[in-house]
Design a protein around this motif. Sequence first.
Motif, PDB file in Angstrom:
ATOM      1  N   ARG A   1       0.729  -1.251  -0.070  1.00 30.63           N
ATOM      2  CA  ARG A   1      -0.188  -0.131  -0.216  1.00 30.63           C
ATOM      3  C   ARG A   1       1.009   1.301   0.066  1.00 30.63           C
ATOM      4  N   TRP A   2       0.306   2.372  -0.483  1.00 33.38           N
ATOM      5  CA  TRP A   2       0.832   3.710  -0.568  1.00 33.38           C
ATOM      6  C   TRP A   2       0.446   4.177   0.602  1.00 33.38           C
ATOM      7  N   GLY A   3      -0.842   3.951   0.999  1.00 38.17           N
ATOM      8  CA  GLY A   3      -1.385   4.775   2.142  1.00 38.17           C
ATOM      9  C   GLY A   3      -2.570   4.162   2.526  1.00 38.17           C
ATOM     10  N   SER A   4      -3.085   4.595   3.961  1.00 37.77           N
ATOM     11  CA  SER A   4      -4.280   4.246   4.434  1.00 37.77           C
ATOM     12  C   SER A   4      -4.809   5.197   5.395  1.00 37.77           C
ATOM     13  N   CYS A   5      -6.066   5.176   5.629  1.00 35.76           N
ATOM     14  CA  CYS A   5      -6.797   5.982   6.424  1.00 35.76           C
ATOM     15  C   CYS A   5      -7.716   5.179   7.279  1.00 35.76           C
ATOM     16  N   SER A   6      -7.791   5.357   8.706  1.00 33.48           N
ATOM     17  CA  SER A   6      -8.771   4.639   9.794  1.00 33.48           C
ATOM     18  C   SER A   6      -9.897   5.326   9.763  1.00 33.48           C
ATOM     19  N   ALA A   7     -10.899   4.749  10.351  1.00 32.75           N
ATOM     20  CA  ALA A   7     -12.181   5.271  10.665  1.00 32.75           C
ATOM     21  C   ALA A   7     -11.966   6.469  11.490  1.00 32.75           C
ATOM     22  N   LYS A   8     -10.867   6.540  12.446  1.00 34.35           N
ATOM     23  CA  LYS A   8     -10.685   7.760  13.252  1.00 34.35           C
ATOM     24  C   LYS A   8      -9.876   8.711  12.633  1.00 34.35           C
ATOM     25  N   GLY A   9      -9.597   8.597  11.220  1.00 36.32           N
ATOM     26  CA  GLY A   9      -8.844   9.639  10.730  1.00 36.32           C
ATOM     27  C   GLY A   9      -7.192   9.444  10.777  1.00 36.32           C
ATOM     28  N   ASN A  10      -6.948   8.324  11.393  1.00 39.68           N
ATOM     29  CA  ASN A  10      -5.323   8.250  11.269  1.00 39.68           C
ATOM     30  C   ASN A  10      -4.652   7.584   9.995  1.00 39.68           C
ATOM     31  N   LEU A  11      -3.668   8.232   9.612  1.00 41.68           N
ATOM     32  CA  LEU A  11      -3.177   8.114   8.369  1.00 41.68           C
ATOM     33  C   LEU A  11      -1.860   7.419   8.191  1.00 41.68           C
ATOM     34  N   ASN A  12      -1.862   6.411   7.492  1.00 38.66           N
ATOM     35  CA  ASN A  12      -0.498   5.729   7.404  1.00 38.66           C
ATOM     36  C   ASN A  12       0.205   5.911   5.912  1.00 38.66           C
ATOM     37  N   PHE A  13       1.344   6.205   5.555  1.00 36.69           N
ATOM     38  CA  PHE A  13       1.765   6.528   4.469  1.00 36.69           C
ATOM     39  C   PHE A  13       3.101   5.622   4.273  1.00 36.69           C
ATOM     40  N   ASN A  14       3.345   5.104   2.874  1.00 31.48           N
ATOM     41  CA  ASN A  14       4.462   4.610   2.730  1.00 31.48           C
ATOM     42  C   ASN A  14       5.638   5.676   2.561  1.00 31.48           C
ATOM     43  N   TYR A  15       6.846   5.509   3.097  1.00 36.76           N
ATOM     44  CA  TYR A  15       8.042   6.134   3.078  1.00 36.76           C
ATOM     45  C   TYR A  15       8.486   6.472   1.733  1.00 36.76           C
ATOM     46  N   LYS A  16       8.332   5.410   0.761  1.00 34.74           N
ATOM     47  CA  LYS A  16       8.844   5.421  -0.573  1.00 34.74           C
ATOM     48  C   LYS A  16       8.153   6.766  -1.158  1.00 34.74           C
ATOM     49  N   LEU A  17       7.124   6.883  -1.132  1.00 38.98           N
ATOM     50  CA  LEU A  17       6.433   7.973  -1.660  1.00 38.98           C
ATOM     51  C   LEU A  17       7.258   9.324  -1.728  1.00 38.98           C
ATOM     52  N   CYS A  18       8.040   9.565  -0.837  1.00 39.57           N
ATOM     53  CA  CYS A  18       8.857  10.878  -0.566  1.00 39.57           C
ATOM     54  C   CYS A  18      10.002  10.710  -1.869  1.00 39.57           C
ATOM     55  N   TYR A  19      10.291   9.578  -2.515  1.00 38.51           N
ATOM     56  CA  TYR A  19      11.219   9.580  -3.324  1.00 38.51           C
ATOM     57  C   TYR A  19      10.804   9.391  -5.004  1.00 38.51           C
ATOM     58  N   LEU A  20       9.516   9.425  -4.713  1.00 34.73           N
ATOM     59  CA  LEU A  20       8.695   9.381  -6.170  1.00 34.73           C
ATOM     60  C   LEU A  20       8.329  10.878  -6.481  1.00 34.73           C
ATOM     61  N   PRO A  21       7.824  11.049  -7.770  1.00 38.71           N
ATOM     62  CA  PRO A  21       7.492  12.375  -8.176  1.00 38.71           C
ATOM     63  C   PRO A  21       6.577  13.039  -7.099  1.00 38.71           C
ATOM     64  N   GLU A  22       6.475  14.442  -6.753  1.00 34.89           N
ATOM     65  CA  GLU A  22       5.862  14.953  -5.701  1.00 34.89           C
ATOM     66  C   GLU A  22       4.199  15.099  -6.037  1.00 34.89           C
ATOM     67  N   GLU A  23       3.797  15.052  -7.530  1.00 35.28           N
ATOM     68  CA  GLU A  23       2.565  14.995  -7.603  1.00 35.28           C
ATOM     69  C   GLU A  23       1.769  13.465  -7.191  1.00 35.28           C
ATOM     70  N   LEU A  24       2.699  12.392  -7.293  1.00 37.15           N
ATOM     71  CA  LEU A  24       2.045  11.102  -6.661  1.00 37.15           C
ATOM     72  C   LEU A  24       2.003  11.240  -5.338  1.00 37.15           C
ATOM     73  N   LEU A  25       2.928  11.717  -4.576  1.00 43.62           N
ATOM     74  CA  LEU A  25       2.740  11.946  -3.135  1.00 43.62           C
ATOM     75  C   LEU A  25       1.397  12.557  -2.647  1.00 43.62           C
ATOM     76  N   ASP A  26       1.277  13.635  -3.595  1.00 44.50           N
ATOM     77  CA  ASP A  26       0.051  14.674  -3.255  1.00 44.50           C
ATOM     78  C   ASP A  26      -1.190  13.989  -3.752  1.00 44.50           C
ATOM     79  N   TYR A  27      -1.206  12.843  -4.531  1.00 43.67           N
ATOM     80  CA  TYR A  27      -2.619  12.239  -4.995  1.00 43.67           C
ATOM     81  C   TYR A  27      -2.772  11.236  -3.816  1.00 43.67           C
ATOM     82  N   VAL A  28      -1.693  10.453  -3.278  1.00 44.75           N
ATOM     83  CA  VAL A  28      -2.024   9.607  -2.146  1.00 44.75           C
ATOM     84  C   VAL A  28      -2.656  10.416  -1.066  1.00 44.75           C
ATOM     85  N   VAL A  29      -1.916  11.591  -0.511  1.00 40.11           N
ATOM     86  CA  VAL A  29      -2.576  12.450   0.323  1.00 40.11           C
ATOM     87  C   VAL A  29      -4.026  12.680   0.016  1.00 40.11           C
ATOM     88  N   VAL A  30      -4.464  13.108  -1.124  1.00 39.35           N
ATOM     89  CA  VAL A  30      -5.675  13.610  -1.380  1.00 39.35           C
ATOM     90  C   VAL A  30      -6.756  12.439  -1.429  1.00 39.35           C
TER      91      VAL A  30
END
Length: 191
Positions: free
Chosen positions: A123-152
């Motif tokens: 996974r690149w990311g996940s969101c729990s029912a409480k709004g806790n977010l998990n992100f894959n650290y590798k996103l920081c090494y990919l193009p910025e627009e991909l990191l932004d997409y996962v955050v959105v």
Amino acid sequence: MLTECYVEQNGERICIQVVRSSRRSVALEVRPDGTVFARIPHNFPDQELKEFCRKHERWILKKYGQTKRRTDAPASERIPKTDQLSLEEIEKIKSKFSERVSHYCSVMEVSAGRITIRNQKTRWGSCSAKGNLNFNYKLCYLPEELLDYVVVHELAHRRHMNHSQLFWEEVEKYCPGYRECRRRLKEYQSV
């Protein structure tokens, strides 16, 4: 009718491939492999296309330069293993995610809980029912627009905890090119 345009950087000619379609607007795209596209309406005049490319030359060169630097080394070499990260790098990664989450929480008018950075295998990311977010650290090494997409994508789950049509409409509001981002993320899936 032009099928390609060019801009130059340090004596290197960069080809812009022209794609005509029934679209109404003009768009530029620089892919991770350095391929540059100008997407234009069928009846868009060649002279206006040349002017558009000339007007956006700095943006094209900047994006092309970024992809060139990224594609010079395979992704597997660009992304360090977690045990190779210094404490400073880990803090930079956490800070980057916190900044982007904060930005999009404000723009999307949603809230988020705790942010955790992980080395997730599938996974690149996940969101729990409480709004806790998990992100894959590798996103920081990919193009910025991909990191932004996962955050959105993950923040859109604050409104819709599913992948319904309403969820994807929410994503598209803040990331109109999300389909392309999803496709591009698959290229990095095995990294």
